[in-house]
Design an enzyme around this catalytic site. Structure first.
Site, mmCIF file in Angstrom:
data_model
loop_
_atom_site.group_PDB
_atom_site.id
_atom_site.type_symbol
_atom_site.label_atom_id
_atom_site.label_comp_id
_atom_site.label_asym_id
_atom_site.label_seq_id
_atom_site.Cartn_x
_atom_site.Cartn_y
_atom_site.Cartn_z
ATOM 1 N N LEU A 51 -6.598 -0.955 3.508
ATOM 2 C CA LEU A 51 -6.775 0.434 3.940
ATOM 3 C C LEU A 51 -6.481 1.433 2.816
ATOM 4 C CD1 LEU A 51 -5.036 -0.062 7.362
ATOM 5 C CD2 LEU A 51 -7.495 -0.084 6.879
ATOM 6 N N ASN A 82 0.842 -1.198 0.000
ATOM 7 C CA ASN A 82 0.000 0.000 0.000
ATOM 8 C C ASN A 82 0.880 1.252 0.000
ATOM 9 O OD1 ASN A 82 -2.341 1.539 0.068
ATOM 10 N ND2 ASN A 82 -3.119 0.618 1.964
ATOM 11 N N PHE A 83 0.256 2.383 -0.219
ATOM 12 C CA PHE A 83 0.902 3.704 -0.150
ATOM 13 C C PHE A 83 2.036 3.864 -1.156
ATOM 14 C CE2 PHE A 83 -0.731 2.721 4.201
ATOM 15 C CZ PHE A 83 -1.811 3.590 4.164
ATOM 16 N N LEU A 84 1.889 3.240 -2.329
ATOM 17 C CA LEU A 84 2.811 3.501 -3.439
ATOM 18 C C LEU A 84 2.579 4.933 -3.911
ATOM 19 C CD1 LEU A 84 4.721 2.911 -5.829
ATOM 20 C CD2 LEU A 84 2.761 1.873 -6.996
ATOM 21 N N THR A 92 -4.592 -3.356 -3.750
ATOM 22 C CA THR A 92 -5.756 -2.820 -4.457
ATOM 23 C C THR A 92 -5.306 -1.588 -5.240
ATOM 24 O OG1 THR A 92 -6.330 -1.422 -2.567
ATOM 25 C CG2 THR A 92 -7.441 -3.551 -2.715
HETATM 26 S S1 NHW Z 1 -3.064 2.046 -5.301
HETATM 27 C C1 NHW Z 1 -2.522 3.722 -5.162
HETATM 28 C C2 NHW Z 1 -1.283 3.987 -5.958
HETATM 29 N N1 NHW Z 1 -0.858 5.365 -5.767
HETATM 30 C C3 NHW Z 1 -1.402 6.429 -6.395
HETATM 31 O O1 NHW Z 1 -2.260 6.290 -7.242
HETATM 32 C C4 NHW Z 1 -0.881 7.775 -5.961
HETATM 33 C C5 NHW Z 1 -0.819 8.787 -7.074
HETATM 34 N N2 NHW Z 1 -0.018 8.277 -8.155
HETATM 35 C C6 NHW Z 1 1.334 8.082 -8.091
HETATM 36 O O2 NHW Z 1 1.976 8.332 -7.079
HETATM 37 C C7 NHW Z 1 -2.640 1.413 -3.647
HETATM 38 C C8 NHW Z 1 1.988 7.511 -9.322
HETATM 39 O O3 NHW Z 1 1.154 7.718 -10.429
HETATM 40 C C9 NHW Z 1 2.303 6.003 -9.177
HETATM 41 C C10 NHW Z 1 2.842 5.468 -10.516
HETATM 42 C C11 NHW Z 1 3.381 5.775 -8.117
HETATM 43 C C12 NHW Z 1 1.059 5.189 -8.822
HETATM 44 N N3 NHW Z 1 -0.060 -0.189 -8.871
HETATM 45 O O4 NHW Z 1 6.728 5.259 -12.559
HETATM 46 P P1 NHW Z 1 5.797 5.117 -13.695
HETATM 47 C C13 NHW Z 1 -1.212 0.889 -3.681
HETATM 48 O O5 NHW Z 1 -0.319 1.564 -3.183
HETATM 49 C C14 NHW Z 1 2.503 0.866 -13.216
HETATM 50 C C15 NHW Z 1 0.782 -0.959 -9.590
HETATM 51 O O6 NHW Z 1 6.265 5.683 -14.994
HETATM 52 P P2 NHW Z 1 4.005 6.926 -12.339
HETATM 53 C C16 NHW Z 1 -0.943 -0.456 -4.304
HETATM 54 C C17 NHW Z 1 1.985 1.159 -14.598
HETATM 55 O O7 NHW Z 1 1.003 0.190 -14.962
HETATM 56 N N4 NHW Z 1 1.382 -0.555 -10.718
HETATM 57 O O8 NHW Z 1 4.362 5.700 -13.351
HETATM 58 C C18 NHW Z 1 0.408 -0.530 -4.989
HETATM 59 C C19 NHW Z 1 3.252 1.071 -15.418
HETATM 60 O O9 NHW Z 1 3.617 -0.289 -15.638
HETATM 61 P P3 NHW Z 1 3.268 -0.970 -17.061
HETATM 62 C C20 NHW Z 1 1.145 0.705 -11.125
HETATM 63 O O10 NHW Z 1 2.655 7.379 -12.689
HETATM 64 C C21 NHW Z 1 0.617 -1.894 -5.607
HETATM 65 C C22 NHW Z 1 4.287 1.665 -14.475
HETATM 66 O O11 NHW Z 1 3.728 1.557 -13.132
HETATM 67 C C23 NHW Z 1 0.288 1.563 -10.421
HETATM 68 O O12 NHW Z 1 5.106 7.908 -12.302
HETATM 69 C C24 NHW Z 1 1.961 -2.039 -6.261
HETATM 70 C C25 NHW Z 1 4.542 3.124 -14.761
HETATM 71 O O13 NHW Z 1 5.482 3.568 -13.855
HETATM 72 C C26 NHW Z 1 -0.324 1.062 -9.263
HETATM 73 N N5 NHW Z 1 -1.176 1.798 -8.516
HETATM 74 O O14 NHW Z 1 3.949 6.200 -10.910
HETATM 75 C C27 NHW Z 1 2.189 -3.412 -6.815
HETATM 76 N N6 NHW Z 1 0.246 2.742 -11.058
HETATM 77 O O15 NHW Z 1 3.642 -2.403 -16.934
HETATM 78 C C28 NHW Z 1 2.588 -4.385 -5.721
HETATM 79 C C29 NHW Z 1 1.043 2.627 -12.125
HETATM 80 O O16 NHW Z 1 1.793 -0.775 -17.258
HETATM 81 C C30 NHW Z 1 2.919 -5.780 -6.309
HETATM 82 N N7 NHW Z 1 1.584 1.400 -12.184
HETATM 83 O O17 NHW Z 1 4.075 -0.246 -18.093
HETATM 84 C C31 NHW Z 1 3.349 -6.753 -5.223
HETATM 85 C C32 NHW Z 1 4.777 -6.478 -4.745
HETATM 86 C C33 NHW Z 1 5.178 -7.372 -3.572
HETATM 87 C C34 NHW Z 1 5.387 -8.763 -4.038
HETATM 88 C C35 NHW Z 1 5.923 -9.685 -2.926
HETATM 89 C C36 NHW Z 1 6.110 -11.111 -3.308
HETATM 90 C C1 EN5 Z 2 -5.884 1.879 -1.935
HETATM 91 N N1 EN5 Z 2 -6.222 1.617 -0.582
HETATM 92 O O1 EN5 Z 2 -12.391 7.843 -6.955
HETATM 93 C C2 EN5 Z 2 -6.852 2.782 -2.553
HETATM 94 N N2 EN5 Z 2 -13.324 7.928 -4.947
HETATM 95 O O2 EN5 Z 2 -16.588 6.502 -5.543
HETATM 96 C C3 EN5 Z 2 -6.385 3.249 -3.911
HETATM 97 N N3 EN5 Z 2 -16.417 9.583 -5.581
HETATM 98 O O3 EN5 Z 2 -15.204 9.449 -3.711
HETATM 99 C C4 EN5 Z 2 -7.459 3.268 -4.933
HETATM 100 N N4 EN5 Z 2 -15.253 12.642 -9.292
HETATM 101 O O4 EN5 Z 2 -18.920 9.243 -6.271
HETATM 102 C C5 EN5 Z 2 -8.545 4.246 -4.674
HETATM 103 N N5 EN5 Z 2 -19.730 10.964 -5.106
HETATM 104 C C6 EN5 Z 2 -9.526 4.394 -5.782
HETATM 105 C C7 EN5 Z 2 -10.559 5.451 -5.446
HETATM 106 C C8 EN5 Z 2 -10.037 6.849 -5.630
HETATM 107 C C9 EN5 Z 2 -10.942 7.920 -5.074
HETATM 108 C C10 EN5 Z 2 -12.273 7.906 -5.750
HETATM 109 C C11 EN5 Z 2 -14.675 7.888 -5.443
HETATM 110 C C12 EN5 Z 2 -15.305 6.566 -5.059
HETATM 111 C C13 EN5 Z 2 -15.450 9.064 -4.834
HETATM 112 C C14 EN5 Z 2 -17.331 10.585 -5.070
HETATM 113 C C15 EN5 Z 2 -16.927 11.984 -5.455
HETATM 114 C C16 EN5 Z 2 -16.855 12.194 -6.936
HETATM 115 C C17 EN5 Z 2 -16.323 13.537 -7.286
HETATM 116 C C18 EN5 Z 2 -16.138 13.642 -8.765
HETATM 117 C C19 EN5 Z 2 -18.735 10.221 -5.550
HETATM 118 C C20 EN5 Z 2 -21.114 10.692 -5.329
HETATM 119 C C21 EN5 Z 2 -21.763 10.473 -3.972
HETATM 120 C C22 EN5 Z 2 -23.289 10.413 -4.028
HETATM 121 C C23 EN5 Z 2 -23.843 10.608 -2.626
HETATM 122 C C24 EN5 Z 2 -25.358 10.545 -2.636
HETATM 123 C C25 EN5 Z 2 -25.849 9.270 -3.268
HETATM 124 C C26 EN5 Z 2 -25.261 9.048 -4.655
HETATM 125 C C27 EN5 Z 2 -23.755 9.101 -4.618
#
Ligand code: NHW
Ligand code: EN5
Length: 388
Positions: free
Chosen positions: A388, A136-138, A172
């Site tokens: 979470l 988590n928290f990537l 997730t």
């Molecule tokens: S999901 C929340 C992830 N975080 C965010 O969304 C925060 C905002 N975004 C960012 O910080 C909960 C960046 O956009 C991140 C990507 C860092 C997401 N999971 O560096 P590049 C989690 O924390 C792939 C997995 O250029 P970026 C779960 C993407 O498909 N992969 O991208 C974490 C591509 O690969 P591809 C993800 O935008 C689970 C590559 O990264 C991903 O600068 C991790 C691009 O990299 C994501 N959420 O940075 C996996 N987002 O193959 C754990 C993008 O498609 C696996 N990518 O080319 C298990 C490990 C442990 C194993 C143990 C045996």
């Molecule tokens: C790893 N632990 O999209 C998590 N949230 O519906 C990482 N929408 O809050 C992955 N866009 O529908 C997280 N309001 C993926 C989720 C990222 C955050 C996200 C959504 C989930 C959200 C709200 C606000 C939308 C704003 C515009 C939304 C509608 C609520 C309404 C209340 C009354 C009854 C009908 C629905």
């Protein structure tokens, strides 16, 4: 399409139709002596940092990285704002590994610019209880996106998990990757509809006025179920029994023992809340519900900076109907000033969402396992795991 994920032991989209592939681990463990001994290389300006979350200054840096750069909704109106106390709780469960709290900082400024974490868990898939890492928290700082840093972070956490002789993980994401075991929908129950509308989280329904909307979502001042009370330390054994029996019904679920329940479910102010029903006659604990606290920053709003959200966690009903139990959870969340109560359509949640006036959100949550195949996936209602 997925240059990184194509190289990893996860279900690949092209394998979806292949009925001959077995359930279970995709590749076998390798001898620990063959696990790479040194960290993966980072671009020259950056260095790895194993994070000590007991260090308040470091925790504040992590909090700030995430508060400014972590997950946003699809219209960039809200961003998750995990509190420092929440991060400590989420990242330091029983037997956690400090080496799995992985930061990247700029060598010169020492600024934290990226992070990924794992925590150990036992997760059961059908009859198989597997030691896993929950990842988590990537997060990569907004200014360093699209430079392929994420694959380096993922490979590094994988290496450190392997060093503990653990070969599977659960995670997730809001985006589609190869390949989800299931895809869940977020549902939202307005507690403070006026604020939710003001910040753009929800909209006034057609032919609805503000006063009708406020009335629609009104709740009683106190829980209705006799014997409904906050969980205490003395309840850990009873709650563990209830939860273990309940989670046994799902295809994928955590294997919680009392030590886990004490950590994950004992109430902590503004982090996790748990309530139970103790029978006024027999003093037996018959039902249980819980939620965690995850505010979101409201981006670009003149009136409000944060939304206070409760997220449904683990709920078990044996005597009190689940809908009545969750109505009491809504009542206590409202009393504690939460603006919205969120839930996924996991476990038996479908049975109360519509009745309790939850509406479908615009976000989805995809669940993944690393190095473990579940052929054809499962339904959200077969999933007993909340991350979470
Ligand atoms: S999901 C929340 C992830 N975080 C965010 O969304 C925060 C905002 N975004 C960012 O910080 C909960 C960046 O956009 C991140 C990507 C860092 C997401 N999971 O560096 P590049 C989690 O924390 C792939 C997995 O250029 P970026 C779960 C993407 O498909 N992969 O991208 C974490 C591509 O690969 P591809 C993800 O935008 C689970 C590559 O990264 C991903 O600068 C991790 C691009 O990299 C994501 N959420 O940075 C996996 N987002 O193959 C754990 C993008 O498609 C696996 N990518 O080319 C298990 C490990 C442990 C194993 C143990 C045996
Ligand atoms: C790893 N632990 O999209 C998590 N949230 O519906 C990482 N929408 O809050 C992955 N866009 O529908 C997280 N309001 C993926 C989720 C990222 C955050 C996200 C959504 C989930 C959200 C709200 C606000 C939308 C704003 C515009 C939304 C509608 C609520 C309404 C209340 C009354 C009854 C009908 C629905």
């Amino acid at each position: 399409r997925h240059k990184f994920w194509e190289t990893q032991p996860v279900g690949q989209f092209r394998d979806a139709a292949d009925a001959s592939l077995p359930n279970g681990p995709i590749e076998p463990p390798t001898p620990l002596s063959e696990v790479r001994a040194d960290p993966y290389p980072l671009p020259a300006a950056f260095e790895w940092l194993t994070c000590d979350l007991d260090d308040d200054a470091l925790l504040a840096d992590l909090y700030s990285l995430l508060a400014h750069n972590y997950v946003e909704d699809d219209e960039n109106m809200f961003r998750f704002n995990y509190s420092p106390a929440f991060l400590r709780w989420a990242l330091k469960p029983p037997s956690f590994f400090r080496a799995w709290h992985i930061g990247v900082r700029a060598k010169e400024s020492k600024k934290l610019v990226a992070f990924i974490s794992g925590v150990p868990a036992r997760i059961r898939a059908r009859d198989d209880v597997v030691r896993m890492a929950e990842i988590n928290f990537l997060c990569v700082h907004k200014k360093l996106r699209s430079k392929r840093l994420a694959p380096v972070l993922i490979r590094e956490v994988t290496r450190r998990v392997h060093q503990e002789n653990i070969w599977q993980a659960a995670y997730t994401a809001g985006i589609v990757l190869p390949t989800p075991i299931t895809t869940c929908r977020y549902w939202h129950r307005s507690l403070n509809p006026k604020k939710l509308i003001d910040v753009g989280f929800s909209r006034l329904g057609p032919r609805m006025t503000m006063s009708r909307t406020v009335r629609l979502y009104k709740l009683p001042d106190a829980p209705l179920t006799p014997g409904f009370r906050r969980m205490e330390l003395r309840d850990v054994a009873a709650v563990t029994r209830l939860l273990r029996a309940y989670l046994a019904r799902f295809v994928v679920a955590p294997d919680f023992d009392e030590v886990d329940v004490e950590h994950w479910l004992l109430p902590q102010e503004d982090v996790v809340d748990s309530y139970l029903v103790e029978s006024p006659e027999t003093h037996e604990v018959t039902d249980f519900c819980s939620f965690y606290t995850l505010p979101s920053s409201v981006l670009n709003n003149a009136n409000y900076a944060t939304l206070k959200a409760a997220y449904s966690y683990y709920n078990v009903s044996t005597k009190t109907p689940l809908q009545q139990l969750m109505n009491d959870a809504l009542i206590v969340a409202k009393r504690k000033n939460y603006d919205v109560f969120n839930a996924l359509d996991v476990m038996e949640n479908e049975s109360f969402l519509k009745e309790l006036k939850f509406g479908p959100g615009d976000g989805q949550l995809h669940y993944y396992l690393y190095n473990y195949r579940i052929r054809n996936g499962i339904k959200p209602s077969e999933l007993g795991l909340v991350l979470l």
